[in-house]
Motif scaffolding. Sequence first.
Motif, PDB file in Angstrom:
ATOM      1  N   GLU A 147      40.523 -55.662  45.288  1.00 13.99           N
ATOM      2  CA  GLU A 147      40.390 -54.219  45.109  1.00 13.99           C
ATOM      3  C   GLU A 147      40.953 -53.803  43.761  1.00 13.99           C
ATOM      4  OE1 GLU A 147      41.477 -49.946  47.283  1.00 13.99           O
ATOM      5  OE2 GLU A 147      42.030 -51.851  48.236  1.00 13.99           O
ATOM      6  N   SER A 148      40.167 -53.040  43.035  1.00 15.76           N
ATOM      7  CA  SER A 148      40.600 -52.427  41.780  1.00 15.76           C
ATOM      8  C   SER A 148      39.719 -51.212  41.537  1.00 15.76           C
ATOM      9  CB  SER A 148      40.499 -53.418  40.612  1.00 15.76           C
ATOM     10  OG  SER A 148      39.150 -53.736  40.333  1.00 15.76           O
ATOM     11  N   SER A 152      35.591 -54.079  43.257  1.00 19.28           N
ATOM     12  CA  SER A 152      36.200 -54.365  44.559  1.00 19.28           C
ATOM     13  C   SER A 152      35.184 -55.056  45.449  1.00 19.28           C
ATOM     14  CB  SER A 152      36.669 -53.065  45.233  1.00 19.28           C
ATOM     15  OG  SER A 152      37.636 -52.405  44.443  1.00 19.28           O
TER      16      SER A 152
END
Length: 303
Positions: A147-148, A152
Amino acid sequence: MRFGLHLPQLGRAASPERVGAAAVVAEDLGFADVWASDHVAVPTSIEGMPSFFPEPIPLLALAAAHTRRVGLGTSVIVPAYRNPMHFAKQWATLDWLAPGRTILGVGAGWLTEEFTAVGVPMQGRGERLDDYIRGWRALWAGATEFESRFFSFEAVRVKPRPSETIPIWIGGSSAGALRRAAWCDGWHGTWAPLDEFKRRVVMLLAEMEKIERDREEVTVSIHMEVTIGDGLDYSGWSSVGDGYGDRRPVTGRPEDVAELLVDYAEAGLDHVLVTPVVRGERAWDEMVLGIAALKDLVERGAC
């Protein structure tokens, strides 16, 4: 110092046959790697920028099919123009075709018209690249979730996975590029006069020290446009190296350019990508032989 050779990728002289033959020649002449560049959409407003610009990953796959040893790199690809998941699978597939031979050179991008053409905002492009790199590393290591802000995924497997860690080299010479290179595997800058090169290496080493990385963990590389000829001339350098038609190549006899590069090696240069600047197939072939001669001089310590 290791030497790379840019493939004949651009303009009307490029062809699948030429790319394959050039990769074989590079391998036979002892070059460490062959390279392709990247632009998706070429602005009509920039003179000197070729509009015939084949995609780098298929080109490197073609080079891989004709060779067994030589490395395969991008100088540099702009991930912001591509879906990060799809790109991760494409690069892993290239590694599957040529295990352990790829060098992923990436940059944040600089060309406003190109960002507009692909529908991606320039703002935040550095953070986007950081997210993509960290996501790729997780994905290639077997992670099923990440996740970013810009990349993600969850509950997925993506194969093939690379046979070994993909070295990621960062293009560009800005402070941001050097900070990014410090936590990646290489810095791939544009050629600059020796004092400027030394200044950039000092900046890189300072960033590496902050995160406690050893010098040997990051390859220092430059991209250098070269013409073999009489009289050493390297007065047309670009401080940024992003423009087209705004700088002249380094010109000189093999022994002159080799002697110049020795000073860069002493200042920390590990690798140089050489791009022959020439028109026509026969002239390109002759230029490559001259570049191979300067490579041999440096490797033998004969200058």
